[in-house]
Design a protein around this motif. Structure first.
Motif, PDB file in Angstrom:
ATOM      1  N   PHE A 132       0.648   6.871  -7.077  1.00  0.00           N
ATOM      2  CA  PHE A 132      -0.327   7.939  -6.888  1.00  0.00           C
ATOM      3  C   PHE A 132       0.284   9.235  -6.364  1.00  0.00           C
ATOM      4  O   PHE A 132      -0.434  10.176  -6.050  1.00  0.00           O
ATOM      5  CB  PHE A 132      -1.450   7.448  -5.965  1.00  0.00           C
ATOM      6  CG  PHE A 132      -2.215   6.295  -6.571  1.00  0.00           C
ATOM      7  CD1 PHE A 132      -3.083   6.494  -7.619  1.00  0.00           C
ATOM      8  CD2 PHE A 132      -2.019   4.999  -6.122  1.00  0.00           C
ATOM      9  CE1 PHE A 132      -3.771   5.446  -8.199  1.00  0.00           C
ATOM     10  CE2 PHE A 132      -2.696   3.943  -6.691  1.00  0.00           C
ATOM     11  CZ  PHE A 132      -3.571   4.168  -7.730  1.00  0.00           C
ATOM     12  N   GLU A 135       0.830  -1.211   0.000  1.00  0.00           N
ATOM     13  CA  GLU A 135       0.000   0.000   0.000  1.00  0.00           C
ATOM     14  C   GLU A 135       0.862   1.258   0.000  1.00  0.00           C
ATOM     15  O   GLU A 135       0.619   2.189  -0.758  1.00  0.00           O
ATOM     16  CB  GLU A 135      -0.938  -0.004   1.217  1.00  0.00           C
ATOM     17  CG  GLU A 135      -1.982  -1.071   1.119  1.00  0.00           C
ATOM     18  CD  GLU A 135      -3.375  -0.565   1.383  1.00  0.00           C
ATOM     19  OE1 GLU A 135      -3.600   0.649   1.411  1.00  0.00           O
ATOM     20  OE2 GLU A 135      -4.235  -1.424   1.563  1.00  0.00           O
ATOM     21  N   GLU A 143      -7.254   5.600 -10.174  1.00  0.00           N
ATOM     22  CA  GLU A 143      -7.970   6.119  -8.998  1.00  0.00           C
ATOM     23  C   GLU A 143      -7.874   5.100  -7.885  1.00  0.00           C
ATOM     24  O   GLU A 143      -8.061   3.913  -8.096  1.00  0.00           O
ATOM     25  CB  GLU A 143      -9.451   6.337  -9.326  1.00  0.00           C
ATOM     26  CG  GLU A 143      -9.696   7.361 -10.384  1.00  0.00           C
ATOM     27  CD  GLU A 143     -11.160   7.471 -10.754  1.00  0.00           C
ATOM     28  OE1 GLU A 143     -12.002   6.816 -10.114  1.00  0.00           O
ATOM     29  OE2 GLU A 143     -11.465   8.196 -11.701  1.00  0.00           O
ATOM     30  N   LEU A 144      -7.589   5.572  -6.691  1.00  0.00           N
ATOM     31  CA  LEU A 144      -7.466   4.681  -5.546  1.00  0.00           C
ATOM     32  C   LEU A 144      -8.775   4.451  -4.858  1.00  0.00           C
ATOM     33  O   LEU A 144      -9.645   5.195  -4.771  1.00  0.00           O
ATOM     34  CB  LEU A 144      -6.444   5.243  -4.567  1.00  0.00           C
ATOM     35  CG  LEU A 144      -6.018   4.314  -3.465  1.00  0.00           C
ATOM     36  CD1 LEU A 144      -5.405   3.036  -4.022  1.00  0.00           C
ATOM     37  CD2 LEU A 144      -5.013   4.999  -2.582  1.00  0.00           C
ATOM     38  N   ARG A 179      -8.289  -4.919  -5.914  1.00  0.00           N
ATOM     39  CA  ARG A 179      -8.409  -3.486  -5.647  1.00  0.00           C
ATOM     40  C   ARG A 179      -7.219  -2.719  -6.219  1.00  0.00           C
ATOM     41  O   ARG A 179      -7.383  -1.689  -6.878  1.00  0.00           O
ATOM     42  CB  ARG A 179      -8.525  -3.252  -4.144  1.00  0.00           C
ATOM     43  CG  ARG A 179      -8.972  -1.845  -3.811  1.00  0.00           C
ATOM     44  CD  ARG A 179      -9.053  -1.612  -2.346  1.00  0.00           C
ATOM     45  NE  ARG A 179      -7.753  -1.099  -1.964  1.00  0.00           N
ATOM     46  CZ  ARG A 179      -7.261  -1.113  -0.748  1.00  0.00           C
ATOM     47  NH1 ARG A 179      -7.937  -1.642   0.222  1.00  0.00           N
ATOM     48  NH2 ARG A 179      -6.086  -0.614  -0.492  1.00  0.00           N
ATOM     49  N   TRP A 180      -6.014  -3.228  -5.977  1.00  0.00           N
ATOM     50  CA  TRP A 180      -4.816  -2.539  -6.467  1.00  0.00           C
ATOM     51  C   TRP A 180      -4.750  -2.563  -7.989  1.00  0.00           C
ATOM     52  O   TRP A 180      -4.351  -1.582  -8.608  1.00  0.00           O
ATOM     53  CB  TRP A 180      -3.565  -3.174  -5.882  1.00  0.00           C
ATOM     54  CG  TRP A 180      -3.417  -3.017  -4.398  1.00  0.00           C
ATOM     55  CD1 TRP A 180      -3.885  -1.992  -3.633  1.00  0.00           C
ATOM     56  CD2 TRP A 180      -2.784  -3.916  -3.506  1.00  0.00           C
ATOM     57  NE1 TRP A 180      -3.573  -2.197  -2.307  1.00  0.00           N
ATOM     58  CE2 TRP A 180      -2.887  -3.375  -2.206  1.00  0.00           C
ATOM     59  CE3 TRP A 180      -2.124  -5.116  -3.659  1.00  0.00           C
ATOM     60  CZ2 TRP A 180      -2.352  -4.009  -1.091  1.00  0.00           C
ATOM     61  CZ3 TRP A 180      -1.598  -5.743  -2.544  1.00  0.00           C
ATOM     62  CH2 TRP A 180      -1.719  -5.188  -1.278  1.00  0.00           C
ATOM     63  N   THR A 181      -5.132  -3.682  -8.590  1.00  0.00           N
ATOM     64  CA  THR A 181      -5.104  -3.778 -10.053  1.00  0.00           C
ATOM     65  C   THR A 181      -6.063  -2.769 -10.661  1.00  0.00           C
ATOM     66  O   THR A 181      -5.725  -2.050 -11.594  1.00  0.00           O
ATOM     67  CB  THR A 181      -5.445  -5.203 -10.520  1.00  0.00           C
ATOM     68  OG1 THR A 181      -4.534  -6.115  -9.919  1.00  0.00           O
ATOM     69  CG2 THR A 181      -5.341  -5.316 -12.030  1.00  0.00           C
ATOM     70  N   SER A 182      -7.283  -2.704 -10.137  1.00  0.00           N
ATOM     71  CA  SER A 182      -8.244  -1.743 -10.702  1.00  0.00           C
ATOM     72  C   SER A 182      -7.785  -0.315 -10.443  1.00  0.00           C
ATOM     73  O   SER A 182      -7.983   0.566 -11.278  1.00  0.00           O
ATOM     74  CB  SER A 182      -9.650  -1.984 -10.157  1.00  0.00           C
ATOM     75  OG  SER A 182      -9.722  -1.655  -8.800  1.00  0.00           O
ATOM     76  N   ALA A 183      -7.129  -0.081  -9.298  1.00  0.00           N
ATOM     77  CA  ALA A 183      -6.607   1.263  -9.013  1.00  0.00           C
ATOM     78  C   ALA A 183      -5.526   1.642 -10.028  1.00  0.00           C
ATOM     79  O   ALA A 183      -5.501   2.769 -10.528  1.00  0.00           O
ATOM     80  CB  ALA A 183      -6.052   1.328  -7.610  1.00  0.00           C
ATOM     81  N   LEU A 184      -4.656   0.706 -10.343  1.00  0.00           N
ATOM     82  CA  LEU A 184      -3.606   0.995 -11.336  1.00  0.00           C
ATOM     83  C   LEU A 184      -4.190   1.190 -12.728  1.00  0.00           C
ATOM     84  O   LEU A 184      -3.731   2.039 -13.484  1.00  0.00           O
ATOM     85  CB  LEU A 184      -2.568  -0.123 -11.356  1.00  0.00           C
ATOM     86  CG  LEU A 184      -1.585  -0.124 -10.187  1.00  0.00           C
ATOM     87  CD1 LEU A 184      -0.728  -1.374 -10.248  1.00  0.00           C
ATOM     88  CD2 LEU A 184      -0.723   1.113 -10.212  1.00  0.00           C
ATOM     89  N   THR A 228      -7.259   2.194 -13.546  1.00  0.00           N
ATOM     90  CA  THR A 228      -8.097   3.389 -13.673  1.00  0.00           C
ATOM     91  C   THR A 228      -7.385   4.665 -13.244  1.00  0.00           C
ATOM     92  O   THR A 228      -7.829   5.756 -13.579  1.00  0.00           O
ATOM     93  CB  THR A 228      -9.382   3.255 -12.826  1.00  0.00           C
ATOM     94  OG1 THR A 228      -9.026   3.105 -11.458  1.00  0.00           O
ATOM     95  CG2 THR A 228     -10.216   2.083 -13.296  1.00  0.00           C
TER      96      THR A 228
END
Length: 192
Positions: free
Chosen positions: A123, A115, A191-192, A182-187, A189
């Motif tokens: 980010f 994280e 957006e965290l 969660r981390w994959t979708s954050a990377l 998109t």
């Protein structure tokens, strides 16, 4: 014997392999099922028109591949207004590579280290922002980031093949499944 029965007898032994191939092409269970249905439909039309089905598995592979390529070509030319694109769920063909990279990193770092690393390097959070969001001190953030970057540098060249991973590492990956998503979708998109 009815044409459908003959076709079904010829195709049924190969359905498992063709379904797996469709999954490989699409990387989605739902799209794979649609692709399989379309391939079966086109193969049946071919059988009905020609009356023969010599190599059903290779025919189904070829049809599935061509249908998938045609669908990709149709989607490639579609432009979507920016406002509409922002409301759609994100999809990217590079998802598997991003997910694979994150799985590799999580084999070597703890959840907290991961994280902090993502917040700092991806980010652009400041050390103070990371400390505030994870309820720790700035020196602790600096120490953890230094330690995890050093650990990743040491492991940049894999010393063992991926198949020889320990059970503990595999169990850790399974436990982090939610965080990996969660981390994959954050990377993907941004957006965290």
């Amino acid at each position: 014997m009815k044409p459908w029965t003959e076709f079904e007898e010829a195709v049924t032994p190969h359905l498992k392999q063709v379904r797996a191939y469709c999954g490989y092409l699409t990387s989605s269970q739902w799209e794979a099922e649609d692709l399989l249905q379309e391939a079966l439909l086109r193969a049946f039309k071919h059988y009905r028109d020609t009356g023969n089905l010599r190599h059903p598995r290779s025919l189904l592979y070829k049809i599935a591949r061509n249908v998938h390529i045609d669908a990709h070509r149709r989607r490639r030319g579609i432009t979507v207004p920016l406002d509409e694109a922002l409301t759609q769920p994100h999809y990217d063909a590079d998802y598997a590579s991003v997910r694979g990279l994150l799985e590799w990193v999580t084999e070597h770092l703890s959840e907290r280290e991961m994280e902090m690393l993502l917040l700092a390097e991806v980010f652009d959070y400041t050390y103070q922002d990371i400390a505030d969001s994870l309820q720790c001190t700035v020196p602790a953030v600096k120490m953890v980031l230094h330690r995890c970057k050093s650990a990743l540098r040491k492991r940049a060249v894999p010393s063992e093949p991926p198949s020889s991973r320990s059970r503990a590492v595999k169990r850790k990956s399974a436990q982090l499944s939610y965080f990996l998503d969660r981390w994959t979708s954050a990377l993907m998109t941004g957006e965290l």
